[in-house]
Design a protein around this motif. Structure first.
Motif, PDB file in Angstrom:
ATOM      1  N   UNK A  34       0.870  -1.174   0.000  1.00 20.63           N
ATOM      2  CA  UNK A  34       0.000   0.000   0.000  1.00 20.63           C
ATOM      3  C   UNK A  34       0.905   1.222   0.000  1.00 20.63           C
ATOM      4  N   UNK A  35       0.839   2.010  -1.045  1.00 20.57           N
ATOM      5  CA  UNK A  35       1.734   3.167  -1.179  1.00 20.57           C
ATOM      6  C   UNK A  35       1.231   4.296  -0.286  1.00 20.57           C
ATOM      7  N   UNK A  39      -1.545   7.628  -0.622  1.00 23.72           N
ATOM      8  CA  UNK A  39      -2.767   7.537   0.153  1.00 23.72           C
ATOM      9  C   UNK A  39      -3.529   6.228   0.011  1.00 23.72           C
ATOM     10  N   UNK A  40      -2.870   5.184  -0.492  1.00 25.34           N
ATOM     11  CA  UNK A  40      -3.575   3.923  -0.712  1.00 25.34           C
ATOM     12  C   UNK A  40      -4.040   3.272   0.589  1.00 25.34           C
ATOM     13  N   UNK A  41      -3.364   3.598   1.694  1.00 21.80           N
ATOM     14  CA  UNK A  41      -3.759   3.030   2.984  1.00 21.80           C
ATOM     15  C   UNK A  41      -5.059   3.636   3.522  1.00 21.80           C
ATOM     16  N   UNK A  42      -5.520   4.716   2.897  1.00 24.85           N
ATOM     17  CA  UNK A  42      -6.749   5.374   3.336  1.00 24.85           C
ATOM     18  C   UNK A  42      -7.931   5.070   2.412  1.00 24.85           C
ATOM     19  N   UNK A  43      -7.704   4.212   1.428  1.00 19.93           N
ATOM     20  CA  UNK A  43      -8.789   3.836   0.529  1.00 19.93           C
ATOM     21  C   UNK A  43      -9.740   2.866   1.229  1.00 19.93           C
ATOM     22  N   UNK A  44     -10.983   2.867   0.777  1.00 19.85           N
ATOM     23  CA  UNK A  44     -12.035   2.086   1.434  1.00 19.85           C
ATOM     24  C   UNK A  44     -11.687   0.602   1.514  1.00 19.85           C
ATOM     25  N   UNK A  45     -11.064   0.076   0.480  1.00 12.90           N
ATOM     26  CA  UNK A  45     -10.751  -1.357   0.460  1.00 12.90           C
ATOM     27  C   UNK A  45      -9.813  -1.736   1.599  1.00 12.90           C
ATOM     28  N   UNK A  46      -8.824  -0.873   1.866  1.00 14.19           N
ATOM     29  CA  UNK A  46      -7.903  -1.199   2.953  1.00 14.19           C
ATOM     30  C   UNK A  46      -8.513  -0.880   4.319  1.00 14.19           C
ATOM     31  N   UNK A  53      -6.237   2.202   9.279  1.00 14.62           N
ATOM     32  CA  UNK A  53      -5.618   2.731   8.068  1.00 14.62           C
ATOM     33  C   UNK A  53      -4.119   2.874   8.153  1.00 14.62           C
ATOM     34  N   UNK A  54      -3.484   2.049   8.963  1.00 10.63           N
ATOM     35  CA  UNK A  54      -2.040   2.089   9.115  1.00 10.63           C
ATOM     36  C   UNK A  54      -1.437   0.761   8.676  1.00 10.63           C
ATOM     37  N   UNK A  55      -0.154   0.777   8.373  1.00 11.59           N
ATOM     38  CA  UNK A  55       0.587  -0.460   8.117  1.00 11.59           C
ATOM     39  C   UNK A  55       1.639  -0.600   9.216  1.00 11.59           C
ATOM     40  N   UNK A  56       2.001  -1.868   9.510  1.00  8.87           N
ATOM     41  CA  UNK A  56       1.569  -3.104   8.863  1.00  8.87           C
ATOM     42  C   UNK A  56       0.284  -3.634   9.475  1.00  8.87           C
ATOM     43  N   UNK A  57      -0.343  -4.540   8.716  1.00  7.06           N
ATOM     44  CA  UNK A  57      -1.454  -5.337   9.224  1.00  7.06           C
ATOM     45  C   UNK A  57      -1.196  -6.764   8.766  1.00  7.06           C
ATOM     46  N   UNK A  58      -1.268  -7.691   9.702  1.00  2.96           N
ATOM     47  CA  UNK A  58      -1.038  -9.097   9.383  1.00  2.96           C
ATOM     48  C   UNK A  58      -2.357  -9.846   9.502  1.00  2.96           C
ATOM     49  N   UNK A  59      -2.742 -10.523   8.422  1.00  2.35           N
ATOM     50  CA  UNK A  59      -3.941 -11.337   8.417  1.00  2.35           C
ATOM     51  C   UNK A  59      -3.519 -12.790   8.618  1.00  2.35           C
ATOM     52  N   UNK A  60      -4.036 -13.400   9.677  1.00  3.61           N
ATOM     53  CA  UNK A  60      -3.687 -14.770  10.011  1.00  3.61           C
ATOM     54  C   UNK A  60      -4.589 -15.744   9.268  1.00  3.61           C
TER      55      UNK A  60
END
Length: 216
Positions: A34-35, A39-46, A53-60
């Motif tokens: 997410x760039x 602003x890609x981290x603030x898009x609805x999909x993320x 709306x922050x990185x990192x996020x780990x999906x288990x």
């Protein structure tokens, strides 16, 4: 497809921390960039993945979400014990967490992208103002960190003994960030020595920003 999905950005120091831990544990993962500057981290999909709306996020596996790099790393350490990222003894664990938090809680939060952006948009800071701000807070944190590492008998090749762990992960990510802002590392010979020892290791090199698929 890997059971682990890491939402991150190549230049994010918090993302770098988690990548190092994953590499040290030998865990494969799907890399989702997410760039941040676009602003890609603030898009609805993320935001549907991580409302903060922050990185990192780990999906288990199973879809459970973990955020906050230190929490993610400690989860990985508890669920995949080898190699350990924290000492076995309570005092050693407290010391390593102390060193890690001096960086992750005292330096990084005031120097991350959204704070630096706010300096510009809310207070009219120019490029040199932002650089000076970043350097100031690094030095505020690194001066005592250097003294503690230099004076402590627990300091070895790495922050705590001769095996890299949580504190080294935070240290390397911060030093890498420092280079972009021209922080003078001359006053920090112990930190610099530990950094050099870490980046000689394959896990740290593989996780480095310049080696990621979204590196520019």
């Amino acid at each position: 497809m890997s059971e682990l999905i890491l939402h991150n950005y190549y230049r994010s120091s918090t993302s770098y921390r988690v990548r190092i831990a994953l590499e040290m544990k030998g865990l494969g993962y799907e890399y989702v960039p997410h760039h941040l500057r676009h602003g890609e981290h603030l898009e609805a999909a993320y935001l549907a993945v991580n409302p903060q709306g922050l990185v990192p996020a780990l999906i288990l596996a199973g879809g459970r979400l973990l955020t906050q790099s230190l929490a993610i790393i400690e989860y990985l350490d508890e669920t995949v014990p080898e190699p350990p990222l924290l000492p076995k003894d309570a005092l050693g664990r407290a010391r390593v967490r102390m060193l890690a938090q001096m960086i992750a809680c005292d330096i990084h939060p005031v120097n991350n992208l959204r704070v630096l952006t706010s300096l510009r948009t809310l207070f009219g800071a120019g490029d040199q103002d932002v650089v000076n701000w970043f350097r100031h807070w690094v030095n505020e944190g690194f001066q005592p960190l250097e003294k503690i590492l230099a004076s402590s008998p627990e300091t070895g090749t790495f922050c705590h003994g001769d095996r890299p762990g949580l504190a080294d992960i935070c240290l390397v990510a911060q030093v890498t960030n420092n280079a972009r802002f021209g922080v003078d590392m001359t006053p920090y010979p112990v930190i610099s020595r530990i950094h050099a020892a870490c980046i000689a290791l394959p896990a740290f090199r593989k996780a480095a920003p310049e080696n990621q698929i979204d590196a520019e």
